[in-house]
Structures are given as structure tokens and as C-alpha cells.
Motif scaffolding. Structure first.
Motif, PDB file in Angstrom:
ATOM      1  N   GLU A   3       0.722  -1.187  -0.064  1.00  0.00           N
ATOM      2  CA  GLU A   3       0.027  -0.041   0.035  1.00  0.00           C
ATOM      3  C   GLU A   3       0.919   1.262  -0.152  1.00  0.00           C
ATOM      4  N   GLU A   4       1.924   1.192   0.831  1.00  0.00           N
ATOM      5  CA  GLU A   4       2.879   2.312   0.674  1.00  0.00           C
ATOM      6  C   GLU A   4       3.581   2.549  -0.338  1.00  0.00           C
ATOM      7  N   HIS A   5       3.747   1.440  -1.252  1.00  0.00           N
ATOM      8  CA  HIS A   5       4.341   1.674  -2.414  1.00  0.00           C
ATOM      9  C   HIS A   5       3.578   1.453  -3.654  1.00  0.00           C
ATOM     10  N   LYS A   6       2.415   2.337  -3.429  1.00  0.00           N
ATOM     11  CA  LYS A   6       1.471   2.417  -4.532  1.00  0.00           C
ATOM     12  C   LYS A   6       1.700   3.234  -5.705  1.00  0.00           C
ATOM     13  N   GLU A   7       1.759   2.887  -6.910  1.00  0.00           N
ATOM     14  CA  GLU A   7       1.978   3.943  -7.912  1.00  0.00           C
ATOM     15  C   GLU A   7       1.376   5.374  -7.926  1.00  0.00           C
ATOM     16  N   THR A   8       2.009   6.386  -8.459  1.00  0.00           N
ATOM     17  CA  THR A   8       1.354   7.637  -8.784  1.00  0.00           C
ATOM     18  C   THR A   8       1.248   7.808 -10.084  1.00  0.00           C
ATOM     19  N   ILE A   9       0.895   9.182 -10.309  1.00  0.00           N
ATOM     20  CA  ILE A   9       0.920   9.514 -11.685  1.00  0.00           C
ATOM     21  C   ILE A   9       2.265   9.703 -12.210  1.00  0.00           C
ATOM     22  N   PHE A  10       3.341   9.781 -11.533  1.00  0.00           N
ATOM     23  CA  PHE A  10       4.427  10.056 -12.053  1.00  0.00           C
ATOM     24  C   PHE A  10       4.908   8.631 -12.622  1.00  0.00           C
ATOM     25  N   SER A  11       4.564   7.477 -12.212  1.00  0.00           N
ATOM     26  CA  SER A  11       4.947   6.411 -13.059  1.00  0.00           C
ATOM     27  C   SER A  11       4.411   6.227 -14.295  1.00  0.00           C
ATOM     28  N   SER A  12       3.271   6.600 -14.487  1.00  0.00           N
ATOM     29  CA  SER A  12       2.507   6.772 -15.769  1.00  0.00           C
ATOM     30  C   SER A  12       3.172   7.705 -16.746  1.00  0.00           C
ATOM     31  N   ILE A  13       3.837   8.895 -16.157  1.00  0.00           N
ATOM     32  CA  ILE A  13       4.744   9.963 -16.973  1.00  0.00           C
ATOM     33  C   ILE A  13       5.907   8.932 -17.384  1.00  0.00           C
ATOM     34  N   ILE A  14       6.492   8.379 -16.419  1.00  0.00           N
ATOM     35  CA  ILE A  14       7.968   7.680 -16.798  1.00  0.00           C
ATOM     36  C   ILE A  14       7.413   6.590 -17.964  1.00  0.00           C
ATOM     37  N   ARG A  15       6.418   5.919 -17.773  1.00  0.00           N
ATOM     38  CA  ARG A  15       6.134   4.694 -19.009  1.00  0.00           C
ATOM     39  C   ARG A  15       5.507   5.400 -20.108  1.00  0.00           C
ATOM     40  N   LYS A  16       5.308   7.130 -20.147  1.00  0.00           N
ATOM     41  CA  LYS A  16       4.734   7.679 -21.220  1.00  0.00           C
ATOM     42  C   LYS A  16       3.285   7.362 -21.566  1.00  0.00           C
ATOM     43  N   GLU A  17       2.508   7.082 -20.389  1.00  0.00           N
ATOM     44  CA  GLU A  17       1.272   6.621 -20.646  1.00  0.00           C
ATOM     45  C   GLU A  17       0.505   8.027 -20.603  1.00  0.00           C
ATOM     46  N   ILE A  18       0.895   8.971 -20.007  1.00  0.00           N
ATOM     47  CA  ILE A  18       0.133  10.191 -19.968  1.00  0.00           C
ATOM     48  C   ILE A  18       1.152  11.266 -20.381  1.00  0.00           C
ATOM     49  N   PRO A  19       0.790  12.324 -21.036  1.00  0.00           N
ATOM     50  CA  PRO A  19       1.904  13.608 -21.363  1.00  0.00           C
ATOM     51  C   PRO A  19       2.528  14.251 -20.454  1.00  0.00           C
ATOM     52  N   ALA A  20       3.605  14.393 -20.879  1.00  0.00           N
ATOM     53  CA  ALA A  20       4.275  15.125 -19.704  1.00  0.00           C
ATOM     54  C   ALA A  20       5.679  15.971 -20.660  1.00  0.00           C
ATOM     55  N   ASP A  21       6.062  17.073 -20.294  1.00  0.00           N
ATOM     56  CA  ASP A  21       6.979  17.785 -21.012  1.00  0.00           C
ATOM     57  C   ASP A  21       8.439  17.466 -20.461  1.00  0.00           C
ATOM     58  N   ILE A  22       8.664  16.314 -20.674  1.00  0.00           N
ATOM     59  CA  ILE A  22      10.057  15.444 -20.273  1.00  0.00           C
ATOM     60  C   ILE A  22      11.296  16.308 -21.268  1.00  0.00           C
ATOM     61  N   VAL A  23      12.284  16.564 -20.149  1.00  0.00           N
ATOM     62  CA  VAL A  23      13.381  17.238 -20.581  1.00  0.00           C
ATOM     63  C   VAL A  23      14.527  16.437 -20.521  1.00  0.00           C
ATOM     64  N   TYR A  24      14.651  15.496 -19.729  1.00  0.00           N
ATOM     65  CA  TYR A  24      15.835  14.500 -19.732  1.00  0.00           C
ATOM     66  C   TYR A  24      15.222  13.123 -19.014  1.00  0.00           C
ATOM     67  N   GLU A  25      15.820  12.094 -19.671  1.00  0.00           N
ATOM     68  CA  GLU A  25      15.817  10.653 -19.080  1.00  0.00           C
ATOM     69  C   GLU A  25      16.773   9.960 -19.395  1.00  0.00           C
ATOM     70  N   ASP A  26      17.056   9.071 -18.344  1.00  0.00           N
ATOM     71  CA  ASP A  26      18.079   7.935 -18.495  1.00  0.00           C
ATOM     72  C   ASP A  26      17.780   6.853 -17.719  1.00  0.00           C
ATOM     73  N   GLU A  27      18.589   5.843 -17.640  1.00  0.00           N
ATOM     74  CA  GLU A  27      18.234   4.404 -17.125  1.00  0.00           C
ATOM     75  C   GLU A  27      17.879   4.585 -15.456  1.00  0.00           C
ATOM     76  N   LEU A  28      18.253   5.793 -15.027  1.00  0.00           N
ATOM     77  CA  LEU A  28      17.835   5.851 -13.300  1.00  0.00           C
ATOM     78  C   LEU A  28      16.781   6.942 -13.201  1.00  0.00           C
ATOM     79  N   VAL A  29      16.994   8.057 -14.008  1.00  0.00           N
ATOM     80  CA  VAL A  29      16.064   9.075 -13.571  1.00  0.00           C
ATOM     81  C   VAL A  29      15.159   9.712 -14.887  1.00  0.00           C
TER      82      VAL A  29
END
Ligand code: AMP
Length: 118
Positions: A3-29
Motif C-alpha cells: 500500500e505504501e508503494h502504490k504507483e502515482t501519476i509519475f509512474s505513468s509519466i515515466i512509462r509515457k502513458e500520460i503526456p508530460a514535458d520530459i526534458v531528460y531521461e536515462d536508465e535511473l531518472v
């Protein structure tokens, strides 16, 4: 996932399921612009791994935590705010008014931002 490790909207952004203005990505962040910017530059830098709060950081996360800072430095330079300065903020828990329980570092700057804006 607990329960404490429930996904948030940010997981969807990382997976590109919802739009976001991504300015950087690599294998860790991943870094993207805050949807409600409180300064001319307001970017969130987050671990790709779901870590809800600073309280959940372990030794295994040390490389990722370091990466948050090196990406903050990189993006500050890219955004042209390195010289005049900027603020890095990580809220943890309810007293800090953390809203999204996926650890994130706010990178804010671009003018004199005054005290406590995130
Ligand atoms: P905090 O109060 O430290 O948890 O900050 C959460 C931040 O996430 C706030 O500054 C919000 O504006 C930002 N935020 C929430 N949802 C989104 C989203 N979908 N895209 C970008 N930023 C978001």
C-alpha cells in the motif's frame, strides 16, 4: 507492491502513458516540467524506480540519489540558471505537504524566488 508503494501519476509519466514535458531521461531518472510552475524554471527530477519518500531510500538507491543532483546541475546549466542560482527541494511527508508519493526533486529558478515556494 505494498500500500505504501502504490504507483502515482509519475509512474505513468515515466512509462509515457500520460503526456508530460520530459526534458531528460536515462536508465535511473526522468525529469519533466512541473504542471503548475512556481518559477520561470520548475522541473521535477524523479527516480524511475518507485520510491515514495526520502524515508524509503535505501543504500541500494545511492547511485540514483546522486544522479538526481547531477541531472539537476545539468538541467540548471541547460536552462541558463546556473550562474544566478536556483533551489532544489525535496518534500517528505505530510508536514512538508508532499502531494505526490513518488520521491521527486524540484528544480526551481529563473528569478529571485524568495523563501519556500514548493
Ligand atoms: P510535492 O508537493 O513536493 O509532492 O510536489 C508535487 C508536484 O507535482 C507539484 O508541484 C505539482 O504541480 C506537480 N505535479 C502533479 N501532477 C503533475 C503532472 N501530471 N505533471 C507535472 N507535474 C505534476
Amino acid at each position: 507492491m505494498t500500500e505504501e508503494h502504490k504507483e502515482t501519476i509519475f509512474s505513468s509519466i515515466i512509462r509515457k502513458e500520460i503526456p508530460a514535458d520530459i526534458v531528460y531521461e536515462d536508465e535511473l531518472v526522468t525529469a519533466f516540467r512541473d504542471i503548475n510552475p512556481r518559477a520561470p524554471v520548475h522541473i521535477l527530477i524523479i527516480p524511475n524506480k518507485l520510491i515514495p519518500t526520502v524515508n524509503d531510500v535505501t543504500e541500494d538507491d545511492e547511485l540514483t540519489m546522486g544522479r538526481l543532483f547531477s541531472v539537476a546541475k545539468l538541467l540548471a546549466k541547460k536552462e541558463g540558471i546556473s550562474e544566478n542560482g536556483y533551489r532544489l527541494v525535496v518534500n517528505c511527508g505530510s508536514h512538508a505537504r508532499q502531494e505526490v508519493y513518488h520521491l521527486h526533486m524540484h528544480l526551481v529558478g529563473g528569478n529571485d524566488i524568495g523563501p519556500m515556494i514548493c
